[in-house]
Design a protein around this motif. Structure first.
Motif, PDB file in Angstrom:
ATOM      1  N   GLY A  91       0.816  -1.215   0.000  1.00  0.00           N
ATOM      2  CA  GLY A  91       0.000   0.000   0.000  1.00  0.00           C
ATOM      3  C   GLY A  91       0.841   1.252   0.000  1.00  0.00           C
ATOM      4  N   ALA A  92       1.937   1.256   0.774  1.00  0.00           N
ATOM      5  CA  ALA A  92       2.818   2.419   0.816  1.00  0.00           C
ATOM      6  C   ALA A  92       3.537   2.620  -0.512  1.00  0.00           C
ATOM      7  N   SER A  93       3.829   1.548  -1.223  1.00  0.00           N
ATOM      8  CA  SER A  93       4.435   1.670  -2.552  1.00  0.00           C
ATOM      9  C   SER A  93       3.501   2.407  -3.502  1.00  0.00           C
ATOM     10  N   ALA A  94       2.204   2.077  -3.455  1.00  0.00           N
ATOM     11  CA  ALA A  94       1.232   2.783  -4.286  1.00  0.00           C
ATOM     12  C   ALA A  94       1.141   4.252  -3.885  1.00  0.00           C
ATOM     13  N   ALA A  95       1.181   4.527  -2.578  1.00  0.00           N
ATOM     14  CA  ALA A  95       1.146   5.919  -2.110  1.00  0.00           C
ATOM     15  C   ALA A  95       2.366   6.695  -2.577  1.00  0.00           C
TER      16      ALA A  95
END
Length: 487
Positions: A91-95
């Motif tokens: 999820g943080a990679s997408a953010a």
């Protein structure tokens, strides 16, 4: 390695696939970001300090939460905590990919570091628990080779993505990999725990605060200088809190990091060598990538290709490292890796100039790559072999913490040397800073070689592991395996 259940009832092949893909993704992420730094700086208009914090924000949270992540896995279930960390990282990679400013990118990178801190040590623990001892060396060799492959492909993939698409896609690439690993983990991983473990909240808070103080001081040196009150205050505060942590761990009945582990010379030597290797490697990669793009004028893709003699060599050397380990033991092979790394960085320091030809750099890059190839797999196997099975989770977290501290220390020290003796004003000024930084990196790797040689030739065999009815693993500390050491 056949598709059979390991000592814990786990499927060793699928556990290797899941842990290997995860370590590949996380290692790849670190290096593609470094390759993309000039493009990120240009697109977002970041300062040098903001640029460093895209790396340091990740490093800081990763370092701080590694020990807590490993301890949580032991207590609440390694599979459960691993999958939760994987969701956070993905999820943080997408953010990060959606970031429109330096501030949001740094924040997303910090959350990425938290997720990576949970999953990285548990990949090694899950693999060690799942694979029978007779095949463990092969499994850890594959794990290390995948890490090496990520090192090899990182600059190349990062350069290609930045040049042909955009820097945001270096983060988007983590999303499909993360989803695939999550599905496989839910489907194929079995749970394992240390059911006799209780949390050590005081120790967890103390080690987290202590590591935060030290790492924050290190990553702040470029902006504030080594003699600033901020840096010295956080460094002193962090060291004091870590001293309190050691005192607490010596007294508490259920320590999160048993201090007895450091009475094992092999365990101490492995962690010292890991810290010093990563300090030398990451410190110079951070500067050398910028040298190739900003001074030599290579595009991001060209810089990735030019780095292949260094970064791709671990893939070539990994089979040789396995053969040498079988004959000489991990200790000597790891020492040779650090020695080659020192020689490679020393070569680069001796030939670098404002107009140096790329061909003159190749021998140094090759020597450094051989060093990485001889280091990665043997040191991972050694780190697991020198402790009892009940301690492998926290030992993995400790080893990864020392690696990340090394990376932060290397970037801080070598960048500080670079900015003190050189800078970005002109090609010659850049070289004036890069050359002494490379010499110091070579010296750090050489000290790491001496550190690993302090490990004894043999080891105390780890305790045997017994399987309990739920399929989880209860790590008994009441006996020794009769296997011979390869350390």
């Amino acid at each position: 390695m056949t598709d059979r259940s390991g000592p814990s009832g786990m499927n060793p092949v699928w556990t290797l696939v899941v842990s290997g893909l995860t370590v590949f993704m996380a290692a790849l992420d670190n290096l593609v970001v470094i390759t993309a730094l000039p493009a990120i700086q240009k697109d977002l208009g970041t300062s040098l300090q903001d640029l460093e914090w895209t790396v340091n924000g990740y490093t800081l949270t990763f370092s701080v939460f590694l020990m807590a992540g490993a301890a949580a896995g032991d207590r609440f279930g390694r599979r459960r905590v691993f999958l939760a960390g994987l969701v956070v990282f993905t999820g943080a990679s997408a953010a990060a990919a959606l970031s429109g400013s330096a501030e949001t990118l740094i924040a997303a990178r910090a959350v990425q570091g938290l997720g990576a801190a949970v999953v990285m040590p548990l990949t090694l623990t899950l693999l060690t628990v799942a694979v029978p001892e007779r095949r463990r060396g092969v499994a850890l060799g594959v794990w290390g080779a995948l890490s090496g492959l990520a090192v090899a492909l990182g600059p190349l993939i990062g350069g290609a993505v930045v040049e042909k698409i955009s820097w945001e896609w270096i983060f988007w690439v983590n999303v499909p990999i993360g989803v695939v690993v999550l599905v496989l983990g839910l489907w194929k991983l079995a749970e394992s725990t240390r059911p006799d473990t209780s949390l050590d909240p005081v120790g967890t808070v103390l080690v987290s605060l202590g590591v935060f103080g030290v790492v924050y001081a290190l990553v702040s040196t470029t902006e504030h200088g080594w003699s600033s009150g901020r840096v010295l205050g956080f460094l002193a505060g962090g060291l004091v809190v870590l001293a309190l942590f050691v005192g607490w761990e010596l007294r508490t009945a259920e320590p999160m990091l048993p201090m007895r582990l450091f009475g094992n010379r092999a365990f101490s030597a492995v962690n010292a060598a890991s810290l010093l290797m990563f300090a030398a490697m990451f410190g110079l990669v951070f500067l050398l990538t910028q040298f190739m793009q900003n001074i030599q004028g290579f595009s991001p893709l060209e810089a990735g290709v030019k780095m292949l003699p260094w970064t791709a060599m671990p893939v070539v050397v990994a089979p040789l490292a396995a053969l040498l380990t079988a004959r000489l033991g991990n200790r000597l092979v790891v020492a040779a890796g650090l020695l080659f790394e020192a020689a490679g960085l020393g070569w680069l320091a001796s030939v670098v100039s404002a107009d140096t030809a790329y061909a003159d750099q190749v021998p140094g890059l090759v020597l450094g790559g051989i060093g990485l190839g001889l280091f990665f797999s043997p040191v991972a196997e050694m780190a697991m072999n020198v402790v009892a099975p009940r301690d492998q989770g926290i030992a993995s977290g400790a080893n990864n913490t020392f690696r990340e501290l090394g990376g932060a220390l290397g970037v801080a020290v070598l960048t500080s040397v670079f900015t003190t003796l050189g800078g970005y004003g002109s090609p010659q000024e850049f070289v004036d800073g890069l050359r002494p930084a490379a010499w110091i990196g070579a010296g750090i790797a050489a000290v790491g070689c001496l550190a690993i040689l302090m490990a004894p030739r043999g080891r105390t065999a780890p305790a045997e592991t017994k399987v309990i009815s739920s399929g989880a693993v209860e790590d008994s500390y009441q006996g020794n395996l009769p296997s011979r050491s390869r350390n």
